[in-house]
Structures are given as structure tokens and as C-alpha cells.
Design a protein around this motif. Structure first.
Motif: not given
Ligand code: HEC
Length: 171
Positions: A153-155, A132-134, A161-167, A139-142, A109-112
Motif C-alpha cells: 500500500s506504500l507509494s 530501487q532495491q527497497a 522517504a523511509a530509505v532516506d530516513y534510515m540512511v 535477494q542479497g547476501k544476508t 539479515g536486514a541492516p539494523k
Molecule cells: C521482512 C523484513 C524486512 C522489512 C519489513 C523491510 N526490509 Fe529492508 N531489508 C531486509 C533485508 C533482509 C535486507 C538485506 C538484504 C541483503 O542485503 O541481503 C534489507 C535491505 C534493505 C535496504 C538496503 C538495500 C541495499 O541495496 O543494500 C534498504 C534501503 C531497505 N532494506 C529499505 C527498507 C525499507 C524502506 C523498508 C520499509 C518500507 C524495509 N526495508 C522493510 C528486510 C526487510
């Protein structure tokens, strides 16, 4: 011993010492060779280059103030990497080390990564919320986003920085 006799032997002693000095001097010249010229212009330039201050502040002219001249000095460049290059690389490194596990393939359910449709509504929340969420996890909908992607271990800065990179690559 008369004064004359004393003077004769004393003069002889002085003469012997002078001769010895000359001999030692000649030997020293032969062993050590000629001392090279201590400082050339090139040396002086190199020294000036090495001891020049790293920063210079200009006051009262039209020239911009350069607090620290980082780019022209390879040592400073190594100690203080350019501000622009660092965060981009850090975000990529953190993403590839941790976040890619879920976000790389859109697993659980993680956004690709790079999926604009999946990211658009999240980006709309604002980058602060995403940070903040990261960091704290949520716990989101997906699905469940673990705090710091499960890598404690990440600061906070690493995660941001990783969020900025993904976004940055998903819009
Ligand atoms: C174990 C799997 C997993 C890993 C590893 C993971 N994520 Fe996620 N992430 C998720 C899932 C699942 C969601 C979606 C949750 C939802 O919206 O229901 C998510 C959502 C997010 C979002 C969207 C937040 C939002 O408010 O919609 C961000 C930003 C994010 N992840 C950043 C990161 C970053 C940065 C890392 C690495 C440091 C990371 N994630 C590693 C599973 C993961």
C-alpha cells in the motif's frame, strides 16, 4: 360628490397614511433598535486581510520574487505543508509503520537501523540503488528484502522517504 368634498376626504386619507407611516417607523425603531455602524476601520482591515491574494510576484526590483506566501497564511500552510517538514516526517512514519519490523532489530539479515558498519557498504552503492532495491525488493547476501518491505500500500515516494530516513540515521 363635489370637488371640494372629494379633496377633503382625499386629504384626510393622505394624512391618515402619513400618520400610519410615522407610527410604523416608530415601532420599527423600537423593535429593531438602531442599526449598528456597518463598517469600521477594523472591519475593513479584516476584510482586506481575508481577500488579499495568496501570492505576489514582484518584477523589476531587488526584492526576491515570492510566488506563494505560504508561511504567513495558516490556511495555505494547512493545504501545502512546508516542503522541508513533510518528507522527514513521512519517512519516519513509514519506517515506524513497516520497515522497523526487520530493520529495527536487524532481523533476518536486514541492516539494523543506526548500525553504521552495516549501512556503510550499502550507502556506497548510491541512494538511487537503495531506493530501487527497497521498492522492487531484492535477494542479497544476508537475506531477502521484500518489495516495499512487504507493504504494497506504500507509494514509491513513501518507500524512498523511509530509505532516506534510515540512511540519514545510519551514517
Ligand atoms: C521482512 C523484513 C524486512 C522489512 C519489513 C523491510 N526490509 Fe529492508 N531489508 C531486509 C533485508 C533482509 C535486507 C538485506 C538484504 C541483503 O542485503 O541481503 C534489507 C535491505 C534493505 C535496504 C538496503 C538495500 C541495499 O541495496 O543494500 C534498504 C534501503 C531497505 N532494506 C529499505 C527498507 C525499507 C524502506 C523498508 C520499509 C518500507 C524495509 N526495508 C522493510 C528486510 C526487510
Amino acid at each position: 360628490m363635489t370637488d371640494r368634498a372629494f379633496f377633503k376626504s382625499f386629504a384626510g386619507l393622505i394624512g391618515a397614511l402619513v400618520a400610519l407611516t410615522v407610527v410604523i417607523f416608530i415601532i420599527a425603531q423600537m423593535v429593531g433598535g438602531k442599526p449598528s455602524k456597518v463598517e469600521t476601520t477594523a472591519d475593513a482591515k479584516a476584510v482586506a486581510e481575508r481577500i488579499k491574494p495568496v501570492g505576489e510576484v514582484t518584477v523589476g526590483t531587488a526584492e526576491p520574487v515570492r510566488a506563494v506566501e505560504v508561511s504567513s497564511n495558516p490556511v495555505m500552510e494547512a493545504i501545502i505543508p512546508s516542503a522541508q517538514a513533510a518528507p522527514a516526517d513521512k519517512g519516519k512514519t513509514v519506517y515506524e509503520g513497516t520497515c522497523v519490523a526487520c530493520h529495527g532489530g536487524g532481523i533476518a539479515g536486514a541492516p539494523k537501523f543506526g548500525d553504521k558498519a552495516a549501512w556503510a557498504p550499502r550507502i556506497a552503492l548510491g541512494i538511487k540503488t537503495l531506493h530501487q532495491q527497497a521498492i522492487k525488493g531484492f535477494q542479497g547476501k544476508t537475506g531477502m528484502m521484500p518489495p516495499k518491505g512487504g507493504n504494497m500500500s506504500l507509494s514509491d515516494a513513501d518507500v524512498m522517504a523511509a530509505v532516506d530516513y534510515m540512511v540519514g540515521h545510519s551514517k
